[in-house]
Write an enzyme that holds these catalytic residues in place. Structure first.
Site, PDB file in Angstrom:
ATOM      1  CE1 TYR A 110     -11.688   5.718  -1.858  1.00 53.47           C
ATOM      2  CE2 TYR A 110     -11.950   5.014  -0.241  1.00 53.47           C
ATOM      3  CZ  TYR A 110     -10.411   5.517  -0.963  1.00 53.47           C
ATOM      4  OH  TYR A 110      -9.649   6.197  -0.285  1.00 53.47           O
ATOM      5  CD  GLU A 142      -8.433  10.672   5.303  1.00 56.97           C
ATOM      6  OE1 GLU A 142      -6.881  10.521   6.276  1.00 56.97           O
ATOM      7  OE2 GLU A 142      -9.013  10.116   4.930  1.00 56.97           O
ATOM      8  CG  HIS A 155     -10.243   7.912   9.176  1.00 62.42           C
ATOM      9  ND1 HIS A 155      -9.026   8.458   9.528  1.00 62.42           N
ATOM     10  CD2 HIS A 155     -10.052   7.791   8.122  1.00 62.42           C
ATOM     11  CE1 HIS A 155      -7.712   9.487   8.902  1.00 62.42           C
ATOM     12  NE2 HIS A 155      -8.372   8.660   7.436  1.00 62.42           N
ATOM     13  CG  HIS A 187      -2.288   0.594   1.478  1.00 63.36           C
ATOM     14  ND1 HIS A 187      -3.012   0.438  -0.009  1.00 63.36           N
ATOM     15  CD2 HIS A 187      -1.759   2.189   1.228  1.00 63.36           C
ATOM     16  CE1 HIS A 187      -3.814   1.399  -0.032  1.00 63.36           C
ATOM     17  NE2 HIS A 187      -3.075   3.212   1.086  1.00 63.36           N
ATOM     18  CG  HIS A 204      -5.004   5.979   7.864  1.00 60.06           C
ATOM     19  ND1 HIS A 204      -5.852   5.468   7.259  1.00 60.06           N
ATOM     20  CD2 HIS A 204      -5.936   7.670   7.362  1.00 60.06           C
ATOM     21  CE1 HIS A 204      -6.429   6.188   6.736  1.00 60.06           C
ATOM     22  NE2 HIS A 204      -6.372   7.577   6.496  1.00 60.06           N
TER      23      HIS A 204
HETATM   24 FE   LIG Z   1      -7.953   8.002   5.685  1.00 60.31          FE
END
Ligand SMILES: [Fe+2]
Length: 392
Positions: free
Chosen positions: A315, A306, A337, A262, A299
């Site tokens: 998504y 954000e 989150h 990732h 994260h």
């Molecule tokens: Fe995020």
């Protein structure tokens, strides 16, 4: 935008006599940022760009923002916002979703032409979620449509003329917006590792000339709003050159950076502004290590709020959260989150994600505007635990 462009007629030498067919002089105007020590454009007007005949204060009705209290992840549904059926324009009709000292983020579904307008307090970035129209500017016209980012430099006079209803996310900065500096050479050329380059950028191609007298221009400035009346229509520029002008970049021209495992959020960065960045999440092949987990890890965005605007596809990390097209999620600093329950397992073995989202990360907390409060889904914060106060 340090990328030289020339449109229309200009004299061979700057600051020299440039005459109209009738023998008069065109009026030269230097538009220069950072105290004329950075990018600039040199424009040639048919009439004096200084000739105003009136100035009146205009009430600023968009209202204050309120702190994100209690602090929690939030979800907003822009399709739930309602709009005046008599017509809404992309300038006076924008409603405030979020704001802080660096940027105001609004949304509008525009169906009517806007007044002539300029923002003297900072650059604007329009993201056209859907619809199409023309952004008319003193530099020329820019046809725009779905997926276009439109960068409008500070003090660029423009108006938006929808041809089909335009859903637009609007960022009003208090400084300048441009490509990330790490993607530019010392002289301003896009470098090879940049996910987009000069060929992906559209700018004005010919002058836009409009006749008229006593023409109003709405100006946002640091103290509020003022309406100037100009003796002549401001769209009177027969030619210009320089590196400061409005430009368009379509999100579909963003070439995603991918890896075996990732990749971190900055690979999606598309623009930087004063104390915020804008990123594009585009359809892409995903992580190809045999044991890769394609959706993001949990994260903690320690130094930024954000904000994610979901504009296309499905998504993957948010499946099961209620988020859909037109949703905005706000994951503020102070919360961790990550993917919704089940999304990690569901993503294993995926080869590609069909998702398009625009992310704005602000380095100061975002406050909530009236439009955000009008379309909030109160259950979102509890969607990871699947229990909480609003779930019944
Ligand atoms: Fe995020």
């Amino acid at each position: 935008m340090a990328y030289y462009r020339q449109v229309g007629e200009i004299p061979r030498k700057r600051h020299t006599q440039f005459r109209t067919p009738e023998g008069g002089l065109y009026a030269e105007e230097l538009m220069g940022v950072e105290g004329f020590s950075a990018d600039s454009a040199l424009l040639y007007h048919r009439h004096l760009p200084t000739a105003i005949v009136d100035a009146v204060t205009v009430e600023d009705t968009r209202g204050a923002t309120s702190p994100n209290l209690p602090l929690k992840p939030r979800h907003f549904r822009t399709p739930a916002l309602t709009w005046d059926s008599d017509g809404v324009d992309a300038v006076t009709g924008r409603r405030t979703l979020f704001g802080n000292a660096d940027v105001t983020i609004g949304f509008v579904v525009a169906t009517a032409p806007s007044p002539l307008y300029r923002n003297a307090a900072g650059d604007e970035l329009l993201y056209v979620q859907s619809g199409e129209g023309v952004v008319e500017t003193i530099y020329g016209a820019l046809p725009v449509g779905e997926g276009d980012y439109v960068v409008l430099p500070t003090s660029c006079t423009y108006r938006v003329v929808p041809e089909r209803p335009m859903s637009v996310l609007v960022l009003e900065a208090t400084g300048h917006i441009g490509p990330p500096r790490r993607y530019l050479s010392a002289k301003g050329q896009f470098l090879e590792h940049s996910p987009y380059c000069e060929r992906d950028i559209r700018g004005p191609v010919e002058p836009l000339l409009v006749d008229g007298e006593d023409v109003d221009v709405l100006v946002r400035h640091r103290a509020g709003l003022t309406r100037f009346t100009y003796a002549n229509h401001p769209f009177d520029v027969v030619g210009w050159d320089g590196c400061l002008y409005p430009w368009v970049f379509n999100i579909r021209d963003f070439e995603p950076i991918t890896g075996r495992v990732h990749q971190p959020p900055p690979v999606h960065q598309t623009f930087e502004g004063p104390n915020f960045v804008v990123c594009s999440f585009c359809p892409r092949k995903v992580d190809y290590h045999p044991l890769a987990i394609p959706v993001p890890y949990n994260h903690a965005n320690v130094d930024s709020d954000e904000l994610m605007f979901y504009v296309g596809g499905d998504y993957e990390a948010r499946k099961g959260s209620g988020i859909g097209i037109g949703s905005l999620s706000l994951h503020p600093s102070g919360c961790t989150h990550g993917p919704q329950p089940g999304a990690v397992e569901a993503s294993l073995g995926a080869e590609a994600f069909d998702e398009t989202a625009v992310m704005v990360d602000t380095f100061r907390p975002l406050e909530l505007g009236e439009a955000a409060l009008a379309c909030e889904d109160p259950k979102y914060a509890w969607s990871w635990a699947r229990r909480g106060p609003d779930l019944g």
